[in-house]
Design a protein around this motif. Structure first.
Motif, PDB file in Angstrom:
ATOM      1  N   ILE A 122       0.840  -1.205   0.000  1.00 32.39           N
ATOM      2  CA  ILE A 122       0.000   0.000   0.000  1.00 32.39           C
ATOM      3  C   ILE A 122       0.871   1.249   0.000  1.00 32.39           C
ATOM      4  CG2 ILE A 122      -1.609   1.385   1.380  1.00 32.39           C
ATOM      5  CD1 ILE A 122      -2.988  -1.180   2.218  1.00 32.39           C
ATOM      6  N   GLY A 123       1.880   1.254   0.867  1.00 32.89           N
ATOM      7  CA  GLY A 123       2.751   2.425   0.951  1.00 32.89           C
ATOM      8  C   GLY A 123       1.981   3.675   1.322  1.00 32.89           C
ATOM      9  N   GLU A 124       2.060   4.695   0.477  1.00 29.48           N
ATOM     10  CA  GLU A 124       1.368   5.960   0.732  1.00 29.48           C
ATOM     11  C   GLU A 124       0.035   6.046  -0.006  1.00 29.48           C
ATOM     12  OE1 GLU A 124       2.446   8.144   2.920  1.00 29.48           O
ATOM     13  OE2 GLU A 124       4.179   6.861   3.306  1.00 29.48           O
ATOM     14  N   ALA A 125      -0.353   4.987  -0.700  1.00 28.15           N
ATOM     15  CA  ALA A 125      -1.599   5.006  -1.474  1.00 28.15           C
ATOM     16  C   ALA A 125      -2.811   4.779  -0.578  1.00 28.15           C
ATOM     17  CB  ALA A 125      -1.549   3.936  -2.560  1.00 28.15           C
ATOM     18  N   GLN A 126      -4.008   4.900  -1.163  1.00 25.43           N
ATOM     19  CA  GLN A 126      -5.244   4.669  -0.418  1.00 25.43           C
ATOM     20  C   GLN A 126      -5.522   3.189  -0.206  1.00 25.43           C
ATOM     21  OE1 GLN A 126      -7.437   6.889   1.066  1.00 25.43           O
ATOM     22  NE2 GLN A 126      -5.702   8.246   0.694  1.00 25.43           N
ATOM     23  N   GLY A 127      -4.908   2.370  -1.024  1.00 24.99           N
ATOM     24  CA  GLY A 127      -5.134   0.939  -0.911  1.00 24.99           C
ATOM     25  C   GLY A 127      -4.318   0.204  -1.952  1.00 24.99           C
ATOM     26  N   THR A 153     -10.506 -15.124  -1.210  1.00 24.87           N
ATOM     27  CA  THR A 153     -11.048 -16.087  -0.256  1.00 24.87           C
ATOM     28  C   THR A 153     -10.101 -16.286   0.912  1.00 24.87           C
ATOM     29  OG1 THR A 153     -12.278 -17.233  -2.000  1.00 24.87           O
ATOM     30  CG2 THR A 153     -11.851 -18.459   0.028  1.00 24.87           C
ATOM     31  N   HIS A 154      -8.809 -16.416   0.628  1.00 22.73           N
ATOM     32  CA  HIS A 154      -7.819 -16.619   1.690  1.00 22.73           C
ATOM     33  C   HIS A 154      -7.730 -15.400   2.597  1.00 22.73           C
ATOM     34  CE1 HIS A 154      -5.963 -20.512   0.792  1.00 22.73           C
ATOM     35  NE2 HIS A 154      -6.148 -20.235  -0.487  1.00 22.73           N
ATOM     36  N   LEU A 155      -7.732 -14.208   2.002  1.00 18.11           N
ATOM     37  CA  LEU A 155      -7.636 -12.994   2.808  1.00 18.11           C
ATOM     38  C   LEU A 155      -8.845 -12.847   3.727  1.00 18.11           C
ATOM     39  CD1 LEU A 155      -6.277 -10.485   0.140  1.00 18.11           C
ATOM     40  CD2 LEU A 155      -5.012 -11.502   2.045  1.00 18.11           C
ATOM     41  N   ILE A 160      -9.204 -10.322   6.819  1.00 16.81           N
ATOM     42  CA  ILE A 160      -8.643  -9.120   6.214  1.00 16.81           C
ATOM     43  C   ILE A 160      -9.688  -8.581   5.247  1.00 16.81           C
ATOM     44  CG2 ILE A 160      -6.816  -8.210   4.736  1.00 16.81           C
ATOM     45  CD1 ILE A 160      -4.983 -10.376   5.867  1.00 16.81           C
ATOM     46  N   PRO A 161     -10.276  -7.414   5.535  1.00 17.93           N
ATOM     47  CA  PRO A 161     -11.395  -6.901   4.731  1.00 17.93           C
ATOM     48  C   PRO A 161     -11.007  -6.627   3.281  1.00 17.93           C
ATOM     49  CG  PRO A 161     -11.181  -5.712   6.824  1.00 17.93           C
ATOM     50  CD  PRO A 161      -9.930  -6.521   6.646  1.00 17.93           C
ATOM     51  N   VAL A 175     -11.412  -4.664  -7.334  1.00 18.46           N
ATOM     52  CA  VAL A 175     -11.427  -5.300  -6.020  1.00 18.46           C
ATOM     53  C   VAL A 175     -10.061  -5.142  -5.361  1.00 18.46           C
ATOM     54  CG1 VAL A 175     -10.815  -7.533  -7.043  1.00 18.46           C
ATOM     55  CG2 VAL A 175     -11.869  -7.465  -4.789  1.00 18.46           C
ATOM     56  N   GLY A 176     -10.086  -4.792  -4.081  1.00 13.12           N
ATOM     57  CA  GLY A 176      -8.824  -4.560  -3.386  1.00 13.12           C
ATOM     58  C   GLY A 176      -9.019  -4.355  -1.895  1.00 13.12           C
TER      59      GLY A 176
END
Length: 205
Positions: A122-127, A153-155, A160-161, A175-176
């Protein structure tokens, strides 16, 4: 194994790794051309355009080499150097690769390692988009048997939303994982009650 054999093995292994990395990055770049705010053929026109640009670039490179054959020496040396570097054994905990938990890891260790990897991407990004997470993993020889749906599915199994629509500047909407849905990396001391509360929230079912 002789020194020459070790060198050849390292170059051959590195060449395979370099090919996977280039293919994964090219696929991820083409996939980012998809418009999730559109439907039908309009949604994938960007993907086809990027694929056509890659094909055009390959054709122009081939024509250039045909016109100036000596350039093959330059490209060959460049590829050997890249393969040699890629074949170098790197620590499993490298910051540029998905974190690998120890052999005696607990479920909480696994989830923490996954979250650390996601935060790095993600770093400095929104996602971060799942397709980019997967491309990064594939480029480092991990999660080779997963596609985007399986990764999601694993996440979600690790609590993890994942959002159906996440906008990342310059990469469109798909999707992210949005940074607002994640717990920030822990910085409190072990005796801090807030950290104990965070551990409780992060513990998987």
């Amino acid at each position: 194994m002789t020194r020459l054999a070790r060198t050849a093995d390292r170059v051959a292994t590195g060449s395979q790794i370099a090919i996977r990395r280039v293919a994964a990055r090219a696929a991820a770049w083409c996939a980012r051309g998809r418009r999730d705010d559109l439907t039908g053929m309009k949604a994938v026109l960007g993907c086809w355009l990027r694929l056509a640009l890659l094909a055009l670039g390959g054709y122009l490179l081939w024509r250039l080499v045909r016109a100036v054959p000596n350039l093959m020496w330059f490209f060959t040396v460049g590829w050997l150097v890249a393969s040699w570097r890629a074949g170098r054994k790197a620590p499993a905990s490298s910051a540029d690769t998905p974190a690998a938990p120890p052999a005696d890891h607990t479920p909480e260790d696994v989830r923490t390692a996954i979250l650390e990897w996601i935060w790095q991407r993600i770093g400095e990004a929104q996602g971060v988009h799942l397709r980019d997470l997967l491309a990064h993993a594939h480029a480092h020889g991990m999660f080779q048997d997963l596609d985007v749906a399986a990764l999601r599915t694993h996440l979600e199994r690790w609590q993890i939303p994942v959002r159906a629509r996440v906008r990342v500047r310059g990469q469109g909407v798909t999707v992210g994982i949005h940074r607002d849905d994640l717990q920030l990396p822990a910085t409190a001391s072990p005796s801090d009650p807030s950290q104990e509360e965070q551990k409780t929230q992060l513990h998987p079912v």
